[in-house]
Write a protein that holds these residues in place. Structure first.
Motif, short mmCIF file in Angstrom:
data_model
loop_
_atom_site.label_atom_id
_atom_site.label_comp_id
_atom_site.label_asym_id
_atom_site.label_seq_id
_atom_site.Cartn_x
_atom_site.Cartn_y
_atom_site.Cartn_z
N ILE A 165 0.72 -1.12 -0.09
CA ILE A 165 -0.05 0.44 0.04
C ILE A 165 1.04 1.14 0.05
O ILE A 165 2.14 1.74 0.66
CB ILE A 165 -0.93 -0.15 1.41
N GLY A 166 0.24 2.60 -0.87
CA GLY A 166 1.39 4.29 -1.02
C GLY A 166 0.58 4.59 -1.37
O GLY A 166 -0.76 5.18 -1.18
N THR A 167 1.61 4.85 -3.15
CA THR A 167 0.69 5.71 -3.63
C THR A 167 -1.11 5.38 -3.80
O THR A 167 -1.47 5.61 -4.83
CB THR A 167 1.34 6.33 -5.57
N ALA A 168 -0.94 3.98 -3.43
CA ALA A 168 -2.22 3.09 -4.48
C ALA A 168 -2.92 2.02 -3.16
O ALA A 168 -2.04 2.23 -2.00
CB ALA A 168 -2.23 2.36 -5.69
N MET A 169 -4.36 1.94 -3.08
CA MET A 169 -4.52 1.21 -2.06
C MET A 169 -3.60 -0.09 -2.82
O MET A 169 -3.52 -0.66 -1.31
CB MET A 169 -5.93 1.16 -2.10
N HIS A 170 -3.36 -1.01 -3.63
CA HIS A 170 -3.03 -2.48 -3.27
C HIS A 170 -1.82 -1.79 -4.39
O HIS A 170 -1.92 -2.01 -6.01
CB HIS A 170 -4.07 -2.89 -4.43
N GLN A 171 -1.12 -2.66 -3.75
CA GLN A 171 0.82 -2.49 -4.83
C GLN A 171 1.21 -4.03 -4.53
O GLN A 171 0.39 -4.81 -3.80
CB GLN A 171 1.06 -2.16 -4.29
N ALA A 172 2.00 -4.18 -5.08
CA ALA A 172 2.84 -5.15 -4.06
C ALA A 172 3.26 -4.77 -3.20
O ALA A 172 3.79 -4.11 -3.10
CB ALA A 172 3.60 -5.78 -6.23
N PRO A 173 3.97 -5.63 -2.80
CA PRO A 173 3.55 -7.66 -3.34
C PRO A 173 2.31 -8.19 -2.28
O PRO A 173 2.17 -7.33 -2.22
CB PRO A 173 4.96 -8.32 -1.90
N ASP A 174 1.89 -8.59 -2.62
CA ASP A 174 1.28 -10.08 -1.87
C ASP A 174 1.52 -10.49 -0.90
O ASP A 174 2.14 -10.28 -0.64
CB ASP A 174 0.86 -11.61 -3.32
N VAL A 175 0.23 -10.09 0.10
CA VAL A 175 1.05 -11.08 1.42
C VAL A 175 -0.48 -12.31 2.18
O VAL A 175 -1.01 -12.11 2.32
CB VAL A 175 0.66 -9.58 2.27
N MET A 176 -0.05 -12.85 1.66
CA MET A 176 -1.72 -14.23 1.85
C MET A 176 -0.52 -14.36 3.00
O MET A 176 -0.16 -14.05 4.64
CB MET A 176 -0.74 -15.18 0.91
N ASN A 177 -2.02 -15.14 3.91
CA ASN A 177 -2.76 -15.38 5.11
C ASN A 177 -2.09 -17.31 5.17
O ASN A 177 -2.41 -17.28 6.68
CB ASN A 177 -3.92 -15.24 5.48
N TYR A 178 -1.22 -17.49 4.70
CA TYR A 178 -0.83 -18.87 4.67
C TYR A 178 0.11 -18.97 3.21
O TYR A 178 1.05 -18.35 2.87
CB TYR A 178 -2.33 -19.63 4.37
N ARG A 179 0.77 -20.34 4.12
CA ARG A 179 2.01 -20.22 3.33
C ARG A 179 1.77 -20.65 1.83
O ARG A 179 1.19 -21.63 1.67
CB ARG A 179 3.35 -21.70 4.00
N THR A 180 2.91 -19.89 1.13
CA THR A 180 2.44 -20.42 -0.44
C THR A 180 3.74 -20.99 -1.04
O THR A 180 4.79 -21.11 -0.40
CB THR A 180 1.57 -19.07 -1.26
N ARG A 181 4.01 -21.48 -2.20
CA ARG A 181 5.60 -22.10 -2.67
C ARG A 181 6.10 -20.76 -3.20
O ARG A 181 8.00 -21.25 -2.72
CB ARG A 181 4.86 -22.18 -4.28
#
Length: 282
Positions: free
Chosen positions: A180-196
């Motif tokens: 989040i910053g100059t836009a509401m949704h930005q990189a990176p994804d912050v998932m709520n569980y383990r991912t590859r």
């Protein structure tokens, strides 16, 4: 402001101060809505209160009009997990109500969500759902303090939920937090569980929205015809907790918490960064 190879904004201290101002106003908006929730009030009324306060303070709601979204905040009731659209249906005793909102000050965004139980809880299970979701969020935030990679946040959230709730709660698969910053949704994804993917390296200047979403029982869900409302379909109710957090040289600053996250982080053995609002004036 610099850009990592993953296109993640790194904010300067001056930019983080503006984001803290945005987050602190959002904290106050959430406080107003929390104080206003009661049996009989409609979610449209709550949305109106949020809109008026944001506008009165000279800020801009960032949800309103976002990809066509028609309201100032998302309000999700009972089996609606996220992105519920406010309407004229009154709230009832024991309802679970998640409010997700954000705003913009001087071009910088904030985003936060809280879940409430209207009046007297219907069951211990409902209380456990709301508490576990909130505590899972703080587990993820605390993990960010020592994380090498963003993916460690999701691992910490998953571990907390598994230990606290076993299989009685499920994550909303496919949804997570974000930069989040100059836009509401930005990189990176912050998932709520383990991912590859382990995600990008954690760096000073990163600002992340961390937001677990949990459902009682199985995590099956569907997207309704309005293309917004995400509803659980296996009979469970849902909760959602979110804060926007900045990584600074002095530690973590929870941008959307009243005290910058100091109290909750201290409980978890983490020292929060000094709140720049204390020096700049609120």
């Amino acid at each position: 402001m610099s850009i990592l190879s993953e296109r993640v904004e790194l904010k300067t201290p001056e930019q983080i101060l503006v984001m803290r101002r945005s987050g602190y106003l959002l904290h106050r908006v959430h406080d107003l809505l929390e104080q206003s929730i009661r049996p009989g009030i409609t979610t449209n009324e709550l949305d109106r209160l949020a809109h008026e306060m944001i506008r009165d303070e000279g800020a801009t709601p960032n949800f309103l009009g976002y990809q066509g979204y028609p309201a100032t905040v998302c309000i999700s009731v009972n089996d609606v997990v996220v992105h519920g659209i406010p309407d004229d249906q009154p709230l009832h005793e024991g309802d679970i109500v998640s409010i997700d909102g954000g705003l913009i000050i001087d071009g910088w965004h904030s985003d936060a969500a809280r879940t409430h139980i209207v009046g007297t809880p219907r069951s211990v299970a409902d209380e456990d759902l709301v508490r576990t979701t909130r505590e899972a969020m703080w587990a993820g935030i605390a993990a960010l303090a020592t994380a090498q990679r963003v993916g460690e946040v999701g691992a910490a959230i998953e571990d907390y939920v598994s230990e606290a709730a076993g299989e009685s709660l499920s994550h909303l698969e496919g949804f997570g937090g974000h930069g989040i910053g100059t836009a509401m949704h930005q990189a990176p994804d912050v998932m709520n569980y383990r991912t590859r993917s382990r995600g990008p390296k954690v760096r000073t200047g990163m600002c992340l929205a961390i937001e677990p979403m949990l459902i009682q029982g199985p995590g099956a869900w569907e997207l309704e015809d309005d293309d917004w409302t995400v509803r659980a379909t296996a009979g469970g109710r849902a909760a959602h907790s979110e804060h926007s957090v900045a990584v600074t040289d002095a530690g973590l600053l929870v941008l959307t918490a009243g005290d910058g996250g100091a109290a909750e982080l201290t409980l978890r053995g983490v020292t929060a960064a000094p709140d720049p609002l204390d020096a700049a004036g609120r």
